[in-house]
Design a protein around this motif. Structure first.
Motif, PDB file in Angstrom:
ATOM      1  N   ARG A  27       0.820  -1.213   0.000  1.00 61.90           N
ATOM      2  CA  ARG A  27       0.000   0.000   0.000  1.00 61.90           C
ATOM      3  C   ARG A  27       0.854   1.264   0.000  1.00 61.90           C
ATOM      4  N   ARG A  28       1.935   1.293   0.771  1.00 57.20           N
ATOM      5  CA  ARG A  28       2.761   2.500   0.900  1.00 57.20           C
ATOM      6  C   ARG A  28       4.085   2.440   0.163  1.00 57.20           C
ATOM      7  N   LEU A  29       4.542   1.236  -0.185  1.00 56.36           N
ATOM      8  CA  LEU A  29       5.847   1.068  -0.835  1.00 56.36           C
ATOM      9  C   LEU A  29       5.725   0.255  -2.114  1.00 56.36           C
ATOM     10  N   THR A  30       6.395   0.722  -3.160  1.00 55.84           N
ATOM     11  CA  THR A  30       6.591  -0.065  -4.377  1.00 55.84           C
ATOM     12  C   THR A  30       8.082  -0.069  -4.641  1.00 55.84           C
ATOM     13  N   VAL A  31       8.654  -1.249  -4.803  1.00 56.79           N
ATOM     14  CA  VAL A  31      10.091  -1.387  -5.031  1.00 56.79           C
ATOM     15  C   VAL A  31      10.290  -2.130  -6.329  1.00 56.79           C
ATOM     16  N   ASP A  32      10.957  -1.477  -7.302  1.00 58.64           N
ATOM     17  CA  ASP A  32      11.315  -2.106  -8.575  1.00 58.64           C
ATOM     18  C   ASP A  32      12.815  -2.347  -8.581  1.00 58.64           C
ATOM     19  N   ILE A  33      13.194  -3.603  -8.800  1.00 61.43           N
ATOM     20  CA  ILE A  33      14.603  -3.981  -8.868  1.00 61.43           C
ATOM     21  C   ILE A  33      14.863  -4.496 -10.277  1.00 61.43           C
ATOM     22  N   VAL A  34      15.788  -3.831 -10.987  1.00 59.42           N
ATOM     23  CA  VAL A  34      16.127  -4.192 -12.354  1.00 59.42           C
ATOM     24  C   VAL A  34      17.561  -4.703 -12.371  1.00 59.42           C
ATOM     25  N   GLU A  35      17.758  -5.850 -12.985  1.00 56.70           N
ATOM     26  CA  GLU A  35      19.095  -6.433 -13.066  1.00 56.70           C
ATOM     27  C   GLU A  35      19.887  -5.721 -14.151  1.00 56.70           C
ATOM     28  N   ALA A  36      20.516  -4.611 -13.757  1.00 55.20           N
ATOM     29  CA  ALA A  36      21.317  -3.807 -14.675  1.00 55.20           C
ATOM     30  C   ALA A  36      22.367  -3.055 -13.868  1.00 55.20           C
ATOM     31  N   ARG A  37      23.508  -2.821 -14.488  1.00 58.58           N
ATOM     32  CA  ARG A  37      24.599  -2.102 -13.834  1.00 58.58           C
ATOM     33  C   ARG A  37      24.120  -0.765 -13.279  1.00 58.58           C
ATOM     34  N   CYS A  38      24.615  -0.453 -12.075  1.00 55.57           N
ATOM     35  CA  CYS A  38      24.259   0.803 -11.427  1.00 55.57           C
ATOM     36  C   CYS A  38      25.484   1.335 -10.685  1.00 55.57           C
ATOM     37  N   ASN A  39      25.703   2.636 -10.778  1.00 52.00           N
ATOM     38  CA  ASN A  39      26.774   3.275 -10.018  1.00 52.00           C
ATOM     39  C   ASN A  39      26.173   4.319  -9.094  1.00 52.00           C
ATOM     40  N   ASP A  40      26.529   4.253  -7.822  1.00 52.58           N
ATOM     41  CA  ASP A  40      26.036   5.201  -6.830  1.00 52.58           C
ATOM     42  C   ASP A  40      26.492   6.605  -7.214  1.00 52.58           C
ATOM     43  N   ALA A  41      25.560   7.554  -7.161  1.00 53.73           N
ATOM     44  CA  ALA A  41      25.834   8.926  -7.586  1.00 53.73           C
ATOM     45  C   ALA A  41      26.908   9.610  -6.736  1.00 53.73           C
ATOM     46  N   ALA A  46      24.903  -4.376  -8.636  1.00 51.00           N
ATOM     47  CA  ALA A  46      24.299  -5.265  -9.631  1.00 51.00           C
ATOM     48  C   ALA A  46      22.907  -4.833 -10.081  1.00 51.00           C
ATOM     49  N   HIS A  47      22.232  -3.949  -9.333  1.00 55.21           N
ATOM     50  CA  HIS A  47      20.841  -3.617  -9.659  1.00 55.21           C
ATOM     51  C   HIS A  47      20.569  -2.120  -9.640  1.00 55.21           C
ATOM     52  N   GLN A  48      19.660  -1.704 -10.518  1.00 52.75           N
ATOM     53  CA  GLN A  48      19.072  -0.373 -10.459  1.00 52.75           C
ATOM     54  C   GLN A  48      17.772  -0.511  -9.673  1.00 52.75           C
ATOM     55  N   VAL A  49      17.553   0.355  -8.697  1.00 50.47           N
ATOM     56  CA  VAL A  49      16.397   0.245  -7.809  1.00 50.47           C
ATOM     57  C   VAL A  49      15.604   1.546  -7.832  1.00 50.47           C
ATOM     58  N   THR A  50      14.292   1.414  -7.981  1.00 53.41           N
ATOM     59  CA  THR A  50      13.377   2.551  -7.877  1.00 53.41           C
ATOM     60  C   THR A  50      12.405   2.252  -6.740  1.00 53.41           C
ATOM     61  N   VAL A  51      12.247   3.210  -5.840  1.00 49.92           N
ATOM     62  CA  VAL A  51      11.314   3.063  -4.719  1.00 49.92           C
ATOM     63  C   VAL A  51      10.292   4.190  -4.809  1.00 49.92           C
ATOM     64  N   ILE A  52       9.021   3.828  -4.671  1.00 48.63           N
ATOM     65  CA  ILE A  52       7.960   4.825  -4.542  1.00 48.63           C
ATOM     66  C   ILE A  52       7.415   4.658  -3.127  1.00 48.63           C
ATOM     67  N   ALA A  53       7.671   5.678  -2.293  1.00 48.32           N
ATOM     68  CA  ALA A  53       7.279   5.643  -0.876  1.00 48.32           C
ATOM     69  C   ALA A  53       6.264   6.752  -0.633  1.00 48.32           C
ATOM     70  N   ASP A  54       5.033   6.360  -0.349  1.00 47.14           N
ATOM     71  CA  ASP A  54       3.949   7.335  -0.156  1.00 47.14           C
ATOM     72  C   ASP A  54       3.888   8.336  -1.308  1.00 47.14           C
ATOM     73  N   GLY A  55       4.081   7.851  -2.527  1.00 49.90           N
ATOM     74  CA  GLY A  55       3.974   8.691  -3.719  1.00 49.90           C
ATOM     75  C   GLY A  55       5.255   9.372  -4.154  1.00 49.90           C
ATOM     76  N   ALA A  56       6.285   9.415  -3.315  1.00 45.32           N
ATOM     77  CA  ALA A  56       7.559  10.051  -3.663  1.00 45.32           C
ATOM     78  C   ALA A  56       8.493   9.013  -4.278  1.00 45.32           C
ATOM     79  N   ARG A  57       9.020   9.303  -5.461  1.00 46.54           N
ATOM     80  CA  ARG A  57       9.886   8.367  -6.190  1.00 46.54           C
ATOM     81  C   ARG A  57      11.356   8.734  -5.991  1.00 46.54           C
TER      82      ARG A  57
END
Length: 132
Positions: free
Chosen positions: A86-100, A107-118
């Motif tokens: 209900r409050r969290l959506t977590v997308d994990i994609v198996e693709a190279r990622c470098n911390d900003a 190993a993964h690119q991650v997108t989190v939607i927490a209470d509507g904030a991405r």
């Protein structure tokens, strides 16, 4: 006059089926919820996600936002998996990622939607060979 019958050998069809099967995405096997231990992080604003002990725990906006939810069964996606509550959506994609911030590779690119904030960041296995 009878025409000669021309037939095609069947082996090209079998070869094409074999090539197609080899190109398919590998099956993603997941540990049981209680045994899973996954971490992700991102910058600007700083956030972290832990999936462990049958729960998902998100800490966002440098600690101002905290959301904890039971870990649902993941849904497979084209190149990874999605956890949806209900409050969290977590997308994990198996693709190279470098911390900003650090440039560290993961190993993964991650997108989190927490209470509507991405937010977006990296997670999974640390890959030093991908460091920027």
């Amino acid at each position: 006059m009878r025409r000669p019958r021309i037939t095609m050998p069947k082996w090209p069809a079998y070869a094409m089926a074999g090539f197609a099967a080899a190109c398919a995405y590998p099956a993603i096997t997941m540990p049981p919820p209680a045994a899973e231990n996954y971490r992700a992080l991102g910058q600007e604003p700083g956030w972290s996600l832990a999936i462990a002990g049958g729960r998902m725990t998100y800490v966002g906006n440098y600690g101002e936002t905290r959301i904890s939810a039971p870990r649902p069964d993941p849904d497979p996606t084209m190149a990874g998996r999605r956890y949806d509550t209900r409050r969290l959506t977590v997308d994990i994609v198996e693709a190279r990622c470098n911390d900003a911030m650090s440039g560290h590779g993961y190993a993964h690119q991650v997108t989190v939607i927490a209470d509507g904030a991405r937010v977006r960041g990296c997670g999974g296995e640390r890959r030093a060979d991908w460091d920027a």
